[in-house]
Design an enzyme around this catalytic site. Sequence first.
Site, PDB file in Angstrom:
ATOM      1  CE  LYS A   1      -3.012   2.627   3.136  1.00 12.56           C
ATOM      2  NZ  LYS A   1      -2.109   3.523   3.871  1.00 12.56           N
TER       3      LYS A   1
ATOM      4  NE  ARG B   1      -1.047  12.304   6.241  1.00 15.71           N
ATOM      5  CZ  ARG B   1      -1.076  13.411   6.950  1.00 15.71           C
ATOM      6  NH1 ARG B   1      -2.189  13.831   7.475  1.00 15.71           N
ATOM      7  NH2 ARG B   1      -0.003  14.139   7.120  1.00 15.71           N
TER       8      ARG B   1
ATOM      9  CG  ASP C   1      -4.900   5.200   9.675  1.00 18.21           C
ATOM     10  OD1 ASP C   1      -6.032   4.880   9.323  1.00 18.21           O
ATOM     11  OD2 ASP C   1      -3.897   4.494   9.513  1.00 18.21           O
TER      12      ASP C   1
ATOM     13  CG  ASP D   1       2.397   1.506   9.231  1.00 18.27           C
ATOM     14  OD1 ASP D   1       1.957   2.382   9.996  1.00 18.27           O
ATOM     15  OD2 ASP D   1       2.579   1.686   8.026  1.00 18.27           O
TER      16      ASP D   1
END
Length: 438
Positions: free
Chosen positions: A22, A97, A121, A320
Amino acid sequence: MGTFKIEGGHQLKGDITPQGAKNEALQILCAVLLTSDKITIDNIPDIVDVNKLIKLLINLGVEVEKLEPNKYSFKAQNVNLKYLESEAFKVEGRGLRGSIMIVGPMLGRFGKGYIPKPGGDKIGRRRLDTHFEGFINLGAKFRYNREDYFYGVEAEELKGTYMLLDEASVTGTANIVMAAVLAKGETTIYNAACEPYLQQLCKMLNRMGAKITGIGSNMLKIEGVESLGGTEHRMLPDMIEIGSWIGLAAMTKSELTIKNVSWDDLGVIPSVFRKIGITIERKGDDIHVPAHKDGYEIQSYIDGSILTISDAPWPGFTPDLLSIVLTVLIQARGEAVVHQKMFESRLFFVDKLIDMGAKIILCDPHRATIIGHDFKSQLKATTMTSPDIRAGVSLLIAALSAKGTSTIHNIEQIDRGYENIDGRLKAIGAKIERLEGN
């Protein structure tokens, strides 16, 4: 609002292939704006955030063709610059984002780039200063409309320069690199991010005709060129998803093989999971996680002190994956501290894990102490809401290991980063059902 219904407590088994990365996709897709020639990209993940960016590119006038699942061609020959100042763009750009990374290529090629304050987020503040300070160093003029939260940079000509970034921002580095490749003269970026995904971007730009050296280090040198051409590119597998599957296997005592992981690009990820007692076997370019029938034991430091797992810029451990590691520690043998340095709200989801029976002490917004159950008590099912992508998957892993049937709402957050996650989990034996919201 969509919902997952999960029946926990089942062992899983089989092979699972990680999607394309991603975080690489968001950079690479923006780079197609740097040339009018065709660029073909393979292994693009079919996830909400990436599909939103592709739609934004289409609205900008980029010709997009889907060649096969996860493979597209892009041709930015007739870019509509007026769209950048439209109300529609302000709405679409705000919802993603990654849209910030269109500014660098637009500035480099067209001399102007605009963006509304992006979304993403809810994990704390993420500053954009690094991006815009880099553009200003290259000679751009910055403007900000406070009423609309609208940022802009403009330049008649960008000129290469030396810059020391105040933080090793991945998206900031990517954005500045994409502007600098078409600037006049040499640009040096010190304290540059050096993540594999940024290395992928730089290698792709070089194939397009850019002159970037120092790839993989924290000092990049970029000799500007007049124009760039087309190329073909394939995304790396998503290291965050790979880490998620490792955690899932351990937490559910399942035997899983994660296929085609690009081992050489995983950095310290395998060693961090080994530190918390998880057996990871390398088989070619696959990861094999055996069923942890006797659980897994956290290592302590040489002096006997408690293990602390913290995030750091690459080649350190990616932030992450801290939510995943924290969740997997719930059933470990021993204790550990998780220290989330980069974001101040990412650990707030632990209250949901505590509701399920986890022994976690939230010391402050950045640190949590986890006392492992050693599988002597099972988590209990509950109803919860996903606050962000990574916390959502962490709660999903907890639910799959729990006793009873759990419900997770707001799964759109999970869909933002994980492709067909329920379908792929079902294929390895998970009892998961997607319920569409009203």
